[in-house]
Scaffold this motif. Structure first.
Motif, PDB file in Angstrom:
ATOM      1  N   GLN A  49      -0.536   5.274  13.096  1.00  0.00           N
ATOM      2  CA  GLN A  49      -1.294   3.476  11.935  1.00  0.00           C
ATOM      3  C   GLN A  49      -0.514   4.314  10.717  1.00  0.00           C
ATOM      4  O   GLN A  49      -0.164   3.502  10.063  1.00  0.00           O
ATOM      5  CB  GLN A  49      -2.451   3.291  11.973  1.00  0.00           C
ATOM      6  CG  GLN A  49      -2.260   3.404  13.611  1.00  0.00           C
ATOM      7  CD  GLN A  49      -3.726   3.407  13.868  1.00  0.00           C
ATOM      8  OE1 GLN A  49      -4.539   3.678  14.102  1.00  0.00           O
ATOM      9  NE2 GLN A  49      -4.629   1.829  14.396  1.00  0.00           N
ATOM     10  N   PHE A  50      -1.285   5.984  10.576  1.00  0.00           N
ATOM     11  CA  PHE A  50      -0.977   6.494   8.890  1.00  0.00           C
ATOM     12  C   PHE A  50       0.275   6.384   8.294  1.00  0.00           C
ATOM     13  O   PHE A  50       1.344   6.141   7.375  1.00  0.00           O
ATOM     14  CB  PHE A  50      -1.382   7.980   8.679  1.00  0.00           C
ATOM     15  CG  PHE A  50      -1.630   7.723   7.655  1.00  0.00           C
ATOM     16  CD1 PHE A  50      -1.676   7.534   6.185  1.00  0.00           C
ATOM     17  CD2 PHE A  50      -1.116   9.257   7.042  1.00  0.00           C
ATOM     18  CE1 PHE A  50      -2.047   7.644   4.890  1.00  0.00           C
ATOM     19  CE2 PHE A  50      -0.930   9.714   6.060  1.00  0.00           C
ATOM     20  CZ  PHE A  50      -1.870   8.922   4.741  1.00  0.00           C
ATOM     21  N   THR A 103     -14.714   1.609   6.211  1.00  0.00           N
ATOM     22  CA  THR A 103     -14.156   0.977   6.903  1.00  0.00           C
ATOM     23  C   THR A 103     -14.639  -0.684   7.049  1.00  0.00           C
ATOM     24  O   THR A 103     -14.415  -1.774   7.179  1.00  0.00           O
ATOM     25  CB  THR A 103     -14.200   1.746   8.436  1.00  0.00           C
ATOM     26  OG1 THR A 103     -12.937   2.369   8.571  1.00  0.00           O
ATOM     27  CG2 THR A 103     -13.484   1.004   9.767  1.00  0.00           C
ATOM     28  N   ASP A 136      -8.994   5.123   8.506  1.00  0.00           N
ATOM     29  CA  ASP A 136      -9.444   5.931   9.601  1.00  0.00           C
ATOM     30  C   ASP A 136      -9.608   7.560   9.437  1.00  0.00           C
ATOM     31  O   ASP A 136      -8.271   8.330   8.108  1.00  0.00           O
ATOM     32  CB  ASP A 136      -8.698   5.746  10.912  1.00  0.00           C
ATOM     33  CG  ASP A 136      -8.987   5.987  12.124  1.00  0.00           C
ATOM     34  OD1 ASP A 136     -10.203   6.517  12.135  1.00  0.00           O
ATOM     35  OD2 ASP A 136      -8.693   5.310  12.994  1.00  0.00           O
ATOM     36  N   LEU A 152      -2.391   2.279   8.376  1.00  0.00           N
ATOM     37  CA  LEU A 152      -3.600   2.664   7.448  1.00  0.00           C
ATOM     38  C   LEU A 152      -3.450   3.063   6.034  1.00  0.00           C
ATOM     39  O   LEU A 152      -1.991   3.789   5.197  1.00  0.00           O
ATOM     40  CB  LEU A 152      -4.073   3.963   8.108  1.00  0.00           C
ATOM     41  CG  LEU A 152      -4.419   3.876   9.656  1.00  0.00           C
ATOM     42  CD1 LEU A 152      -4.572   5.416  10.075  1.00  0.00           C
ATOM     43  CD2 LEU A 152      -5.948   2.935   9.628  1.00  0.00           C
ATOM     44  N   ASP A 158      -9.028  -0.237   4.792  1.00  0.00           N
ATOM     45  CA  ASP A 158      -7.963  -0.023   5.631  1.00  0.00           C
ATOM     46  C   ASP A 158      -7.621   1.563   6.022  1.00  0.00           C
ATOM     47  O   ASP A 158      -6.398   2.214   5.471  1.00  0.00           O
ATOM     48  CB  ASP A 158      -6.122  -0.378   6.290  1.00  0.00           C
ATOM     49  CG  ASP A 158      -6.166  -1.391   5.974  1.00  0.00           C
ATOM     50  OD1 ASP A 158      -6.854  -2.601   6.730  1.00  0.00           O
ATOM     51  OD2 ASP A 158      -5.398  -2.347   5.469  1.00  0.00           O
TER      52      ASP A 158
END
Length: 564
Positions: free
Chosen positions: A287-288, A263, A270, A293, A268
């Motif tokens: 988000q994925f 990060t 997590d 991400l 991008d």
């Protein structure tokens, strides 16, 4: 090829599958659906993740249900919240033209009172995770006495997560069950025992071979030194600019540390691990799925049940210890007929372990060279050119700005413009990789031969001790004194050796190289560990709760744990 219509399904289901773009069933669907349409036969379906198992049991369930009865008739049990929601989503799509059928998801981390209200409104299908389902049973909020059909999806995952007692409790509390349908990617002994105890003459369908990997996946490996593992990971990500994937680590500490590093360097990404609360986990997964991400880094425990389409790559930051875990990891890509790539970053001493996995999963593992800095820049450059040429310019009033651009660049050649565009895009890469070294480990040199000779000499001198050490430590060793710890968890808790190892490492944030021999019994286990790490493991596990009871861990040699 056979069509869904030819399988004998209700016309409304055929219509729904057609609208969803499903014309021809997958092999597991083609073989399982005709058997299940009777509603009275037990079935074991063995097929890899991503082969269409949800439709294989979801369509026949909808076919055999009585739409008039508004109470739970079918129960689908699965290991995780994510898979639970995915199954409901697919079944809702299949029942589009069956307005009288309702389905509800029940899982932990969400309001149980709202889930109880949904059940009381009247449902025919309940999709549940084991823990939340048992909560509902104990609150008398769900009646399983009229359940006719029980589906155990990802059964091997549930047993691996320690849900064996829960599954047996659920099966014991469905007395009117007419059939049990068990779907799994692998067939460990625990599943075989459950099937013999609770299923009657089940029809067994195997698509491919048990434990084999998906043939749509290219299995690659890269050999580097331990100190260059992170740099190799970073270089492989850069070499695949369109990557959309999952990186697997052994521990939550590794997952968090690598995610933080990447990060900070502008990726991008997590992490998904056991320390996240359910809202945090949901946020990361959203988000994925939305592709906000590009990469998700996860432990095996945290990633169970993730079902995300079009994942291009799975990267094993380190090889797992168990073949079944490798199969599940790699099965996250190459789904639904798509192709995928599974990459393993290994140390030269792990090649033997990799060959063992290769032999069992029955697919070739292809050795690849870690790309050079120039290779990475070239790949990024071609990717950018393709993106530039394919840019959509139809949705903006760009014509308005063309005269200004022409005036601004009147004295600049086309070649100069292209160079400046490239400089803006690639300055970071060119600077970073300008003096990039070779990360490949070269195994066939004089030093390696000397190492092998040294090892051979040592094994001649200490053959018995070396063999027992290898067996005890699974090819991992550590220096210094060892301690032996006792823990009141064993095979009866649904663990086998690999899953137990992952559990204690995940809980303690320790690395595998501090562990030695693990001796598992039915009720208890004994762990050999580097003395320096023993207190951290005890602090991390002793007193914690596991499936409603307190974990007890202490120094076995101090008299706290006696071998049974």
């Amino acid at each position: 090829m056979i069509t869904f219509e030819e399988l004998g399904l209700d016309d409304r289901l055929v219509k729904a599958t057609s609208e969803l773009g499903y014309i021809n069933p997958t092999p597991i669907q083609e073989q399982a659906i005709p058997v299940l349409l009777s509603g009275t036969k037990d079935l074991i379906g063995l097929a890899q993740t991503g082969t269409g198992k949800t439709a294989a049991f979801g369509l026949p369930l909808l076919h055999v249900l009585n739409e008039e009865d508004r109470f739970p008739q079918a129960l689908i049990v699965c290991p995780t919240r994510e898979l639970c929601l995915q199954i409901v989503k697919e079944i809702v799509g299949f029942k589009k033209h069956m307005k009288g059928v309702n389905v509800v998801a029940v899982y932990g981390g969400s309001s149980i009172s709202l889930q109880i209200k949904d059940i009381k409104r009247g449902v025919q299908i309940v999709v549940a995770t084991p823990g939340r389902l048992i909560d509902l049973i104990e609150r008398k909020a769900i009646n399983l006495e009229e359940i006719k059909y029980v589906v155990l999806d990802e059964a091997d995952e549930m047993l691996n997560m320690g849900f064996q007692d829960d599954i047996e409790f659920i099966l014991k509390n469905t007395p009117a069950r007419e059939s049990t349908w068990l779907f799994s990617a692998t067939m460990p002994n625990e599943i075989r025992r459950v099937s013999k105890k609770y299923m009657k003459d089940p029809v067994e369908i195997t698509v491919g071979q048990v434990n084999t990997a998906n043939k749509n996946i290219d299995h690659q490996y890269y050999i580097t030194s331990a100190q260059h593992r992170y740099e190799t990971l970073k270089r492989l990500i850069d070499f695949n600019p369109g990557i959309y994937g999952i990186i697997f680590t052994r521990t939550k500490r590794d997952a968090q540390e690598i995610a933080e590093k990447l990060t900070r360097e502008g990726y991008d990404i997590d992490a998904l691990h056991g320390d996240l609360t359910q809202p945090q986990r949901d946020k990361v997964m959203k988000q994925f799925r939305d592709r906000s991400l590009q990469l998700l880094i996860a432990t095996d425990v945290a990633a169970r049940g993730i079902d995300v389409k079009e994942i291009t790559h799975v990267i094993n930051y380190e090889l797992p210890d168990d073949v079944e875990i490798y199969t599940h990891r790699s099965g996250r890509t190459g789904r639904a007929g798509n192709t995928g790539i599974c990459i393993s970053i290994i140390h030269s001493r792990e090649t033997f372990k990799l060959r063992q996995i290769e032999k069992i999963v029955k697919v070739p593992f292809n050795k690849r060279e870690i790309p050079s800095g120039k290779d990475v820049c070239r790949k990024q450059f071609f990717f950018f050119m393709d993106k530039l040429l394919n840019a959509d310019i139809s949705h903006g009033d760009y014509e308005t700005y063309v005269p200004m651009l022409e005036e601004k660049f009147a004295d600049v050649s086309k070649e100069e413009v292209l160079k400046r565009v490239a400089a803006l895009e690639f300055d970071r890469f060119l600077t970073y990789y300008e003096n990039a070294g070779d990360l490949n480990t070269r195994t066939e040199n004089r030093g390696d031969r000397r190492d092998r000779n040294d090892r051979s000499d040592r094994s001649d001198r200490n053959s018995g001790r070396e063999r027992s050490g290898r067996d005890a430590r699974d090819n991992n060793s550590f220096n210094g004194d060892t301690a032996r710890l006792f823990i009141n968890i064993g095979t009866k808790d649904g663990f086998y050796k690999a899953s137990f190892l992952q559990f204690i490492l995940d809980m303690s944030d320790l690395r595998k190289d501090v562990l030695g021999r693990i001796d598992m019994k039915e009720m208890n286990s004994w762990i050999e560990i580097d003395k320096k790490a023993a207190n951290q493991m005890i602090r991390s596990l002793d007193g914690k709760n596991f499936k409603g009871r307190k974990i007890r861990m202490n120094d076995a040699d101090s008299g706290g744990g006696k071998r049974r």
